[in-house]
Scaffold this active site. Structure first.
Site, short mmCIF file in Angstrom:
data_model
loop_
_atom_site.label_atom_id
_atom_site.label_comp_id
_atom_site.label_asym_id
_atom_site.label_seq_id
_atom_site.Cartn_x
_atom_site.Cartn_y
_atom_site.Cartn_z
N TYR A 28 0.79 -1.23 0.00
CA TYR A 28 0.00 0.00 0.00
C TYR A 28 0.82 1.28 0.00
O TYR A 28 0.28 2.34 -0.30
CB TYR A 28 -0.97 0.04 1.19
CG TYR A 28 -2.23 -0.71 0.91
CD1 TYR A 28 -3.26 -0.12 0.19
CD2 TYR A 28 -2.39 -2.01 1.35
CE1 TYR A 28 -4.42 -0.81 -0.09
CE2 TYR A 28 -3.55 -2.71 1.08
CZ TYR A 28 -4.56 -2.11 0.36
OH TYR A 28 -5.69 -2.79 0.09
N GLY A 30 3.10 3.94 -1.50
CA GLY A 30 3.37 4.31 -2.88
C GLY A 30 2.05 4.59 -3.58
O GLY A 30 1.02 4.72 -2.94
N GLY A 32 -1.29 3.87 -5.34
CA GLY A 32 -2.22 2.76 -5.42
C GLY A 32 -1.93 1.71 -4.38
O GLY A 32 -1.07 1.87 -3.53
N HIS A 48 -5.21 5.68 3.99
CA HIS A 48 -5.02 6.89 3.20
C HIS A 48 -5.20 6.64 1.71
O HIS A 48 -5.59 7.54 0.98
CB HIS A 48 -3.67 7.52 3.51
CG HIS A 48 -3.64 8.14 4.86
ND1 HIS A 48 -3.13 7.49 5.96
CD2 HIS A 48 -4.11 9.33 5.30
CE1 HIS A 48 -3.28 8.26 7.01
NE2 HIS A 48 -3.86 9.38 6.65
N ASP A 49 -4.93 5.42 1.24
CA ASP A 49 -5.18 5.08 -0.17
C ASP A 49 -6.67 4.98 -0.46
O ASP A 49 -7.12 5.36 -1.52
CB ASP A 49 -4.51 3.76 -0.55
CG ASP A 49 -3.05 3.91 -0.92
OD1 ASP A 49 -2.54 5.04 -0.83
OD2 ASP A 49 -2.43 2.90 -1.27
#
EC number: 3.1.1.4
Length: 50
Positions: A28, A30, A32, A48-49
């Site tokens: 997770y 980075g 995407g 947060h993604d």
């Protein structure tokens, strides 16, 4: 987002380079992400993604 993550890490670990140190960490951190997070750092990135 990555900008907030970078700032959080720099505040916690002065002198670090968060994007190069953690940019490709796990599934997770980075751009995407997918899969099952295996630790608290990845759970934070997943939140947060999403």
């Amino acid at each position: 987002n990555l900008y907030q993550f970078s700032n959080m890490i720099q505040c916690t670990i002065p002198g670090s380079d968060p994007l190069s140190d953690y940019g490709n960490y796990g599934c997770y951190c980075g751009y995407g992400g997918s899969g099952t997070p295996v630790d608290e750092l990845l759970r934070c990135c997943q939140v947060h993604d999403d």
